[in-house]
Design a protein around this motif. Structure first.
Motif, PDB file in Angstrom:
ATOM      1  N   TYR A  26      -6.875 -47.236  16.886  1.00  0.00           N
ATOM      2  CA  TYR A  26      -5.953 -46.716  15.874  1.00  0.00           C
ATOM      3  C   TYR A  26      -6.412 -45.353  15.366  1.00  0.00           C
ATOM      4  O   TYR A  26      -7.525 -45.213  14.854  1.00  0.00           O
ATOM      5  CB  TYR A  26      -5.836 -47.696  14.701  1.00  0.00           C
ATOM      6  N   ARG A  27      -5.565 -44.361  15.517  1.00  0.00           N
ATOM      7  CA  ARG A  27      -5.885 -43.008  15.057  1.00  0.00           C
ATOM      8  C   ARG A  27      -5.494 -42.878  13.588  1.00  0.00           C
ATOM      9  O   ARG A  27      -4.338 -43.044  13.228  1.00  0.00           O
ATOM     10  CB  ARG A  27      -5.139 -41.969  15.897  1.00  0.00           C
ATOM     11  N   ASN A  29      -4.628 -40.948  10.328  1.00  0.00           N
ATOM     12  CA  ASN A  29      -4.027 -39.647  10.026  1.00  0.00           C
ATOM     13  C   ASN A  29      -4.972 -38.744   9.239  1.00  0.00           C
ATOM     14  O   ASN A  29      -5.065 -37.545   9.516  1.00  0.00           O
ATOM     15  CB  ASN A  29      -2.722 -39.834   9.252  1.00  0.00           C
ATOM     16  N   GLY A  32      -7.619 -37.569  11.770  1.00  0.00           N
ATOM     17  CA  GLY A  32      -7.204 -37.046  13.066  1.00  0.00           C
ATOM     18  C   GLY A  32      -8.030 -37.628  14.196  1.00  0.00           C
ATOM     19  O   GLY A  32      -8.239 -36.985  15.225  1.00  0.00           O
ATOM     20  N   GLU A  55      -4.927 -45.845   4.924  1.00  0.00           N
ATOM     21  CA  GLU A  55      -4.015 -46.161   6.020  1.00  0.00           C
ATOM     22  C   GLU A  55      -3.545 -47.618   6.014  1.00  0.00           C
ATOM     23  O   GLU A  55      -2.412 -47.909   6.377  1.00  0.00           O
ATOM     24  CB  GLU A  55      -4.710 -45.850   7.340  1.00  0.00           C
TER      25      GLU A  55
END
Length: 63
Positions: A26-27, A29, A32, A55
């Motif tokens: 999972y990236r 935000n 980044g 997140e």
């Protein structure tokens, strides 16, 4: 925050097996990067945990 504390919180929030999957896939935000990428590049465990909290719905007791 120690890295061991970070992983303990990840496992408490996501479960033993899923925590490593979230960290790898999972990236985030705010960073980044994935959790693993951020840790590998030297981001502090505390800043990575804050990004995870932003997140995902992390219970207050784990923040």
């Amino acid at each position: 925050m120690r890295l061991s504390d970070f992983w303990k919180r990840m496992e408490q929030r996501f479960g033993d097996g899923y925590a490593s999957s979230v960290a790898a896939d999972y990236r985030l935000n705010a960073l980044g990067a994935t959790v693993n990428e951020a840790i590998e590049r030297g981001d502090s465990a505390k800043s990575v945990w804050r990004a995870v909290c932003e997140e995902f719905d992390v219970p207050q007791r784990l923040r």
